[in-house]
Design a protein around this motif. Structure first.
Motif, mmCIF file in Angstrom:
data_model
loop_
_atom_site.group_PDB
_atom_site.id
_atom_site.type_symbol
_atom_site.label_atom_id
_atom_site.label_comp_id
_atom_site.label_asym_id
_atom_site.label_seq_id
_atom_site.Cartn_x
_atom_site.Cartn_y
_atom_site.Cartn_z
ATOM 1 N N ASP A 24 0.828 -1.202 0.000
ATOM 2 C CA ASP A 24 0.000 0.000 0.000
ATOM 3 C C ASP A 24 0.864 1.255 0.000
ATOM 4 O OD1 ASP A 24 -2.210 -1.623 0.042
ATOM 5 O OD2 ASP A 24 -2.514 -1.474 2.208
ATOM 6 N N ASP A 25 1.944 1.239 0.784
ATOM 7 C CA ASP A 25 2.841 2.395 0.820
ATOM 8 C C ASP A 25 3.508 2.616 -0.535
ATOM 9 O OD1 ASP A 25 2.208 2.790 3.451
ATOM 10 O OD2 ASP A 25 3.971 1.724 4.235
ATOM 11 N N VAL A 26 3.919 1.524 -1.159
ATOM 12 C CA VAL A 26 4.548 1.645 -2.474
ATOM 13 C C VAL A 26 3.560 2.197 -3.489
ATOM 14 C CG1 VAL A 26 5.542 0.334 -4.384
ATOM 15 C CG2 VAL A 26 6.267 -0.143 -2.041
ATOM 16 N N GLY A 27 2.321 1.701 -3.438
ATOM 17 C CA GLY A 27 1.297 2.202 -4.346
ATOM 18 C C GLY A 27 0.998 3.673 -4.124
ATOM 19 N N GLU A 28 0.944 4.076 -2.847
ATOM 20 C CA GLU A 28 0.699 5.480 -2.535
ATOM 21 C C GLU A 28 1.856 6.349 -3.013
ATOM 22 O OE1 GLU A 28 -1.501 8.638 -1.252
ATOM 23 O OE2 GLU A 28 -2.077 6.518 -1.347
ATOM 24 N N GLN A 29 3.090 5.874 -2.846
ATOM 25 C CA GLN A 29 4.238 6.623 -3.321
ATOM 26 C C GLN A 29 4.236 6.746 -4.844
ATOM 27 O OE1 GLN A 29 7.704 4.718 -1.736
ATOM 28 N NE2 GLN A 29 7.292 5.334 0.381
ATOM 29 N N GLU A 30 3.847 5.664 -5.516
ATOM 30 C CA GLU A 30 3.780 5.716 -6.974
ATOM 31 C C GLU A 30 2.725 6.700 -7.441
ATOM 32 O OE1 GLU A 30 3.090 1.750 -8.207
ATOM 33 O OE2 GLU A 30 5.182 1.096 -7.936
ATOM 34 N N ARG A 31 1.567 6.721 -6.776
ATOM 35 C CA ARG A 31 0.529 7.685 -7.147
ATOM 36 C C ARG A 31 0.977 9.119 -6.875
ATOM 37 N NH1 ARG A 31 -2.753 3.479 -5.052
ATOM 38 N NH2 ARG A 31 -2.664 4.384 -2.963
ATOM 39 N N THR A 32 1.663 9.321 -5.745
ATOM 40 C CA THR A 32 2.170 10.660 -5.432
ATOM 41 C C THR A 32 3.178 11.124 -6.468
ATOM 42 O OG1 THR A 32 1.839 10.217 -3.069
ATOM 43 C CG2 THR A 32 3.286 12.044 -3.650
ATOM 44 N N GLU A 33 4.082 10.222 -6.858
ATOM 45 C CA GLU A 33 5.072 10.569 -7.870
ATOM 46 C C GLU A 33 4.408 10.861 -9.205
ATOM 47 O OE1 GLU A 33 8.209 11.131 -7.575
ATOM 48 O OE2 GLU A 33 8.280 10.684 -5.428
ATOM 49 N N ALA A 34 3.364 10.105 -9.548
ATOM 50 C CA ALA A 34 2.659 10.345 -10.805
ATOM 51 C C ALA A 34 1.978 11.711 -10.795
ATOM 52 C CB ALA A 34 1.631 9.232 -11.049
ATOM 53 N N ILE A 35 1.328 12.036 -9.670
ATOM 54 C CA ILE A 35 0.683 13.356 -9.557
ATOM 55 C C ILE A 35 1.719 14.467 -9.630
ATOM 56 C CG2 ILE A 35 -0.623 14.844 -7.998
ATOM 57 C CD1 ILE A 35 -2.052 12.328 -6.981
ATOM 58 N N ARG A 36 2.849 14.269 -8.970
ATOM 59 C CA ARG A 36 3.918 15.276 -8.997
ATOM 60 C C ARG A 36 4.446 15.454 -10.414
ATOM 61 N NH1 ARG A 36 8.360 14.156 -4.670
ATOM 62 N NH2 ARG A 36 6.463 14.407 -3.406
ATOM 63 N N ALA A 37 4.632 14.356 -11.141
ATOM 64 C CA ALA A 37 5.119 14.450 -12.521
ATOM 65 C C ALA A 37 4.112 15.168 -13.410
ATOM 66 C CB ALA A 37 5.400 13.045 -13.064
ATOM 67 N N LEU A 38 2.805 14.851 -13.226
ATOM 68 C CA LEU A 38 1.782 15.545 -14.008
ATOM 69 C C LEU A 38 1.758 17.036 -13.696
ATOM 70 C CD1 LEU A 38 -1.168 12.976 -13.835
ATOM 71 C CD2 LEU A 38 0.214 13.552 -15.829
ATOM 72 N N THR A 39 1.932 17.370 -12.413
ATOM 73 C CA THR A 39 1.964 18.790 -12.033
ATOM 74 C C THR A 39 3.119 19.507 -12.698
ATOM 75 O OG1 THR A 39 0.990 18.206 -9.891
ATOM 76 C CG2 THR A 39 2.036 20.368 -10.076
ATOM 77 N N GLU A 40 4.290 18.874 -12.714
ATOM 78 C CA GLU A 40 5.449 19.486 -13.371
ATOM 79 C C GLU A 40 5.208 19.642 -14.869
ATOM 80 O OE1 GLU A 40 8.024 20.793 -11.990
ATOM 81 O OE2 GLU A 40 7.430 20.222 -9.947
ATOM 82 N N GLU A 41 4.569 18.663 -15.483
ATOM 83 C CA GLU A 41 4.267 18.755 -16.912
ATOM 84 C C GLU A 41 3.300 19.890 -17.199
ATOM 85 O OE1 GLU A 41 2.933 15.034 -18.380
ATOM 86 O OE2 GLU A 41 4.847 14.005 -18.046
ATOM 87 N N VAL A 42 2.276 20.035 -16.343
ATOM 88 C CA VAL A 42 1.317 21.123 -16.524
ATOM 89 C C VAL A 42 2.009 22.474 -16.389
ATOM 90 C CG1 VAL A 42 -0.718 22.235 -15.526
ATOM 91 C CG2 VAL A 42 -0.679 19.761 -15.841
#
Length: 263
Positions: A210-228
């Motif tokens: 669960d922690d790994v999944g949450e970290q992956e989702r956080t990293e994905a959101i962070r990457a999308l934010t940087e792209e935006v």
């Protein structure tokens, strides 16, 4: 693909036949105890079957020792197998054959990669419960002061002993019966610890996933934010030249108009 050693191939080929022999041993051990009317001939046959199964496991140990690449290392890492093989030869008691066979079966089952810890523990609990009941019944049934007379009493006593509850309504009175009780107590505590550790490891593994999944989702959101942010910066950069050109053209138009009026 790495080639398997001769010892590993032997262990895989003989695993199921030896487990089947262990089931035969269980029947041969239980039959004279459960069937009180069994004659000497049936008891002798069952005893012969028990020794034959033990001999098969002893031969298996000898073959694995011969096939091992480092025999000293094999003996050092499989010392419990060696004790189980030698144990019945020291004093040929029926209980010693039972203990040694259970140890050998447990060691061979543990070597199998497809046998998971939970299955192994469940099988160990069931085996100790049944064989502990049969063992204590065989030594306590004929005791003058004993209160374990039936298989039901023995099963109840084994269950309460393995779980370390100990109601006290049934208890062994002979020396051998008390030895069996000590063995069941220690085995119950050990298996309970294994079950607890297994459950704790399962929960930890789930939490880590669960922690790994949450970290992956956080990293994905962070990457999308940087792209935006990068896209916004690019859009702003593209709009600036166009806006600047429009302002300059307007100034020139107004200057040209003023010059025409003065003329």
């Amino acid at each position: 693909m790495q080639e398997l050693s001769a010892q590993t191939r032997w262990e895989r080929r003989t695993q199921r036949p030896l487990l089947a022999l262990a089931a035969v041993f269980a029947v041969a051990y239980a039959l004279p105890i459960v069937d009180t009317s069994a004659g000497r001939s049936l008891t002798a046959v069952c005893t012969a079957v028990e020794w034959a199964v033990w001999a098969a496991f002893a031969a298996d140990y000898a073959v694995r020792l011969v096939l091992a690449e480092d025999r000293r290392e094999f003996v050092r890492t499989h010392w419990l197998d060696l004790c189980a093989v030698v144990l019945p030869l020291i004093q040929p008691l029926k209980l010693l054959r039972l203990v040694s066979t259970l140890l050998l079966v447990g060691q061979r089952a543990r070597m199998a990669s497809q046998v998971r810890v939970t299955t192994y523990v469940a099988g160990s609990v069931a085996g100790l419960l049944v064989f502990g009941s049969l063992a204590v019944l065989s030594v306590e049934r004929d005791s003058p002061d004993g209160n374990i007379r039936t298989l039901g009493d023995a099963l109840w006593w084994s269950f309460t002993t393995m779980t370390t509850v100990g109601y006290g309504d049934h208890a062994p009175t002979t020396g051998m019966g008390r030895v069996i009780a000590v063995g069941l107590m220690l085995s119950g505590i050990a298996l309970l610890g294994v079950v607890t550790a297994n459950i704790a490891a399962w929960f930890i593994e789930r939490f880590e996933k669960d922690d790994v999944g949450e970290q992956e989702r956080t990293e994905a959101i962070r990457a999308l934010t940087e792209e935006v942010r990068a896209l916004r910066a690019e859009v702003a950069a593209l709009r600036e030249p166009a806006g600047g050109g429009g302002v300059g053209a307007g100034v020139l138009e107004r200057g040209a108009g003023v010059g025409a009026e003065g003329a």
